[in-house]
Design an enzyme around this catalytic site. Structure first.
Site, PDB file in Angstrom:
ATOM      1  CG  ASP A  75      -1.385  -1.204   1.756  1.00 27.25           C
ATOM      2  OD1 ASP A  75      -1.276  -2.198   1.014  1.00 27.25           O
ATOM      3  OD2 ASP A  75      -1.892  -1.239   2.885  1.00 27.25           O
ATOM      4  CG  ASP A  76       3.235   2.039   2.988  1.00 30.69           C
ATOM      5  OD1 ASP A  76       2.152   2.638   3.059  1.00 30.69           O
ATOM      6  OD2 ASP A  76       3.740   1.411   3.921  1.00 30.69           O
TER       7      ASP A  76
END
Ligand code: ATP
Ligand code: MG
Length: 695
Positions: free
Chosen positions: A565-566
Site C-alpha cells: 500500500d506504500d
C-alpha cells in the site's frame, strides 16, 4: 579491501542456488572482521572462523538443506520434530493444507494427531537433559541496580505454581487468559503457565490504552486477567492496574466482565498500600500463587490445539487477532531461532522486543527456551538512564546475541558513537534486526560501531502471521548485503508476483507471496475465518499474500521494499518507500525519514518526505536541498521528493513502526480522515506535524 572468496568458490559451480545466487564475485566486499569503510561496499562475507564453527557453514550446505526442505517437507520437518517430546506421534500426514480459495476453505494443519505440550518441551525436557541449573532467564529492571535470575529448574517451579493456581480457579484447556504485564519475569512465566494447562493466552502489550485493552478483552472473553499494579518505564510510573480497571468497566458494559484479576505487586514501581483495590475481586499474585505446589502435571494437547492469539501491530489499520496453534509453531520457532542466530548452548541471548509483540512470543519466550538458551528479559527503556544502557547491559551479562529493531538502531545512531564505544561489547557474536527494512546506512553503523565489524547481522523478515522467520540470513552460510534480508528459511518458498499474480523470475520487483504453508503459519484470524481468507489468500489465489513489496537482485538476494500500500508510482516508476527513506537516512544530518505518495496532476503521484534531523541540527533550506540531492544521486531524479516536511517526531505504532497511513493523510491535508490513532505510541506527534506543515 578485496575479499578472498576461497571458501565460497564452490558457490559459482552450484546449479541450484536461489535465482542466480551463484554469481557472487565482487571486488567491493569485506570479510567479517573488517570494517566497512566505503558506502559502495555491498557485501560482507563470513570469515573462515565464523563459518567453520557455524551450524550451516557454506552456501552449499544451506542449499542442500533448503532443497531437501522444499522437495521433502514431510521428511525434513518430521526429523526436526522428533527431537521434541510427543506424548503421541503425529499421524501419517505431516502436513495437510489447502491455501487455494478456489478449492474450498483455507485450512493448514501440521503434525495432526500429534499430542504434545510446548511448556513441557521448553522446560521439563531441558531439565531432564541436565540443564536444570542453567540460567533460563536473566532479568534486568528499569533501574540499573535491579536484577534477578531463574534457572530452568526454578522457572519450572514458578510456572507450575501459577499453573496450579489457574487450574484451581477454574481455568482449563481452551480457556482464554489475558496477560497485561510489563517485561517482568512473570510475563513469560504467565505465558508458559497457560501453555502448560492448555489455556490460550492473549498477551496485550502493557503500553496499550484502556480502550485497546478492552477491545481485546471483549474479543476473547477471558476467565482471568493477569496484570500488575504499576511499572516504571524510564523516569515515568505507569499505573497499569488503573488501566485494567478502566478497561474492565468498558468490557463489562459490553457483556464481558472478568471476575478475576490477578495482580502482581511490582514493588519497585508502587506498593500495595497505594494501589486502588477491590477486595474479593482483585487478588495479589504474591498472596496466592506461592502457596501452590511447585509441581504441576501437564495438559497434553493436540498439535492443532490453539496456543495463543495475538493482535498485529496495527500499522495499516485495525489490528487482526492472529491465531497460532501448538505443534507446528513449536517446531518452527525453535528451528528458526537456532539457525538464524547460529545458536550455541553457551550463548547469552537478548531480544529487546516486548512479549506483547510476536517477536517477544517467538523469540523471547518460546524459540530460545525450547533450545535451552539463556535469555535476558529487560524491563526498562533503552535510553534510560542514558543512551549507553544497552551496551552497559551487554557487558554486564556478556550478551552474545543481540536482537533489536531498526527504529532503535537509528535512535542510538543519532545519539552518537561515544555511548557505544565506551563499553567493551566484546562478548557480542551475532546481531539481529526486525520490524522494518533496515536502512543500509543504519546496517553499516550497527555492523561497524556496535558489532566492531565482527558480528554478522541477521535481518529477519517475518510477520505476526508467519509465527517465525521467513526470509533471513543464516549467518555462517551466506555473504550479507547491508539492508537485504537475503534468502528464505528452510521450507519457505517466497515468490514475487506482478499485479496479475504471475510469478516473476530472476531480477524483479513486485508483491511478495509464499507458495506453500510452513509449520509456524497462523491458522485463522480469531473469530473471523472469512477475513483470514479475504486478507491473505484471495488477493493472489493459490498463494499466501504477505502485503509486503519485495525485489530480488541479480544475486538472488531479497530486498523488502515496504508494504505494498506504500508503494509510490511517480510517472510510471514504482518506487518503494524503503528505498527513498534509506537514501535520506544516509544523509549525515538526517536521523529518520518517512516517505509517502500524494496525488499529482501530471506525475500521478509525487513523493512527500517527512524527516527528523540529528539532534542540534536546525532545519534550513540548505539542509532541504542536500537531502533532495542525496535521493537524486543515490536513486535518480525521478525519486526526488517534491516536498520535505521537517518533523520533530514521527507517528509510530507502539512496536516502533512508522505509521505511513497517517502521514499520507497529513501530506494530502485530509486532516479529518486521520482514522484510528489509538495504536500510536504518542498521538501528540500528529498535532505537532500538522502545526509545522507550513514550514
Ligand atoms: P498490521 O498488519 O496490523 O498493519 P504490522 O504488519 O506492522 O501491523 P507485524 O506483524 O508486527 O504487524 O509486522 C510485520 C511487518 O513488519 C511485515 O509485514 C513487514 O512489513 C515488516 N517487517 C518485519 N520485519 C522486517 C524486516 N526484517 N524487513 C522489512 N520489513 C519487515
Ligand atoms: Mg501486517
Amino acid at each position: 579491501s578485496v575479499a578472498p572468496f576461497d571458501h565460497l568458490s564452490h558457490v559459482e559451480s552450484t546449479s541450484q542456488l536461489p535465482s542466480g545466487a551463484g554469481r557472487i564475485s565482487r571486488p567491493n566486499a569485506v570479510v567479517l572482521g573488517e570494517a566497512i569503510a566505503a558506502e559502495e561496499v555491498d557485501l560482507v562475507v563470513p570469515s573462515h572462523d565464523f563459518s567453520r564453527d557455524a551450524l550451516v557453514s557454506s552456501p552449499e550446505q544451506y542449499q542442500q538443506m533448503y532443497k531437501r526442505s522444499i522437495e521433502d517437507p514431510a521428511g525434513f520437518w518430521s526429523e526436526i520434530a522428533s527431537e521434541f517430546y510427543w506424548k503421541e506421534r503425529w499421524g501419517p500426514e505431516v502436513c495437510s493444507e489447502n491455501i487455494d480459495v478456489r478449492k474450498g476453505t483455507v485450512k493448514i494443519e501440521w503434525f495432526k494427531g500429534g499430542v504434545t505440550n510446548i511448556c513441557y518441551n521448553a522446560l521439563d525436557r531441558n531439565i531432564e537433559a541436565g540443564n536444570g541449573d542453567k540460567v533460563a532467564l536473566y532479568w534486568e529492571g528499569n533501574e540499573p541496580a535491579q536484577d534477578g535470575q531463574l534457572t530452568y529448574a526454578q522457572l519450572l517451579e514458578k510456572v507450575c505454581q501459577l499453573a496450579n493456581y489457574l487450574k484451581h480457579v477454574g481455568v482449563g484447556k481452551g480457556d482464554a487468559v489475558v496477560i497485561y504485564l510489563p517485561m517482568l519475569m512473570e510475563l513469560p512465566i504467565a505465558m508458559l503457565a497457560c501453555a502448560r494447562i492448555g489455556a490460550v493466552h492473549s498477551v496485550v502489550f502493557a503500553g496499550f490504552s484502556a480502550e485497546s485493552l478492552s477491545q481485546r478483552i471483549i474479543d476473547c472473553k477471558p476467565k482471568v486477567i493477569i496484570s500488575c499494579n504499576a511499572v516504571r518505564r524510564g523516569a515515568k510510573t505507569i499505573h497499569l492496574k488503573e488501566i485494567v480497571d478502566n478497561a474492565l468497566v468498558e468490557s463489562t458494559k459490553n457483556g464481558v466482565p472478568v471476575d478475576l484479576r490477578l495482580i502482581y505487586e511490582n514493588k519497585s514501581a508502587m506498593d500495595r498500600e497505594t494501589t486502588k483495590w477491590l477486595e474479593g475481586r482483585d487478588i495479589w499474585w504474591q498472596d496466592v500463587v506461592p502457596q501452590y505446589p511447585t509441581k504441576c502435571s501437564v495438559e497434553w494437547v493436540d498439535a492443532e490445539d490453539p496456543l495463543f492469539l495475538l493482535y498485529t501491530s496495527g500499522s495499516t489499520g485495525k489490528p487482526k487477532g492472529v491465531l497460532h496453534t501448538t505443534g507446528g509453531y513449536m517446531v518452527y520457532t525453535a528451528t528458526t531461532f537456532k539457525y538464524a542466530f547460529d545458536y550455541k548452548p553457551s550463548d547469552v541471548y537478548w531480544c529487546t522486543a516486548d512479549c506483547g509483540w510476536i517477536t517477544g512470543h517467538s523469540y523471547v519466550t518460546y524459540g530460545p527456551l525450547l533450545n535451552g538458551a539463556t535469555v535476558l528479559v529487560f524491563e526498562g527503556a533503552p535510553s534510560y538512564p542514558d543512551s549507553g544502557r544497552c551496551w552497559d547491559i551487554v557487558d554486564k551479562y556478556k550478551v552474545t546475541i543481540f536482537y533489536t529493531a531498526p527504529t532503535l538502531v537509528r535512535a542510538l545512531m543519532r545519539d552518537g558513537d561515544e555511548y557505544v564505544t565506551c563499553y567493551s561489547r566484546k562478548s557480542l557474536r551475532v546481531l539481529g534486526s526486525v520490524g522494518e527494512p533496515i536502512n543500509p546506512s543504519a546496517w553499516r553503523w550497527f555492523y561497524n560501531v556496535v558489532g566492531d565489524s565482527r558480528c554478522p547481522i541477521s535481518d529477519t523478515w517475518w510477520q505476526t502471521e508467519t509465527g517465525g522467520f521467513m526470509i533471513t540470513p543464516i549467518p555462517g552460510a551466506w555473504p550479507q548485503k547491508p539492508g537485504s534480508a537475503t534468502f528464505p528459511f528452510f521450507g519457505i518458498e517466497p515468490v514475487i508476483v506482478d499485479e496479475k499474480g504471475n510469478e516473476l523470475e530472476g531480477e524483479c520487483s513486485g508483491y511478495l507471496c509464499i507458495k506453500k504453508s510452513w509449520p509456524g503459519a497462523f491458522r485463522s484470524l480469531y473469530g473471523d475465518h472469512e477475513r483470514y481468507e479475504t486478507t491473505y489468500f484471495k488477493p493472489f489465489t493459490g498463494y499466501y499474500f504477505t502485503g509486503d513489496g519485495c525485489s530480488r537482485d541479480k544475486d538472488g538476494y531479497h530486498w523488502l521494499t515496504g508494504r505494498v500500500d506504500d508503494v509510490i508510482n511517480v510517472s510510471g516508476h514504482r518506487i518503494g518507500t524503503a528505498e527513498v527513506e534509506s537514501a535520506l537516512v544516509s544523509h549525515p544530518q538526517c536521523a529518520e525519514a518517512a516517505v509517502v505518495g500524494v496525488d499529482h496532476e501530471v506525475k500521478g503521484q509525487s513523493i512527500y518526505a517527512f524527516v527528523t534531523l540529528v539532534d542540534g541540527v536546525p532545519y534550513s533550506n540548505e539542509v532541504r536541498k542536500s537531502l533532495i540531492l542525496a535521493v537524486r544521486s543515490q536513486i535518480g531524479a525521478f525519486a526526488a521528493p517534491d516536498k520535505i516536511h521537517w518533523a520533530p517526531g514521527l507517528p509510530k505504532t507502539r512496536s516502533g513502526k512508522i505509521m505511513r497511513r497517517i502521514l499520507r493523510k497529513i501530506a494530502s491535508r485530509q486532516l479529518d480522515e486521520l482514522g484510528d490513532t489509538s495504536t500510536l505510541a504518542d498521538p501528540s506527534v500528529v498535532d505537532q506535524l500538522i502545526e509545522v506543515s507550513d514550514h
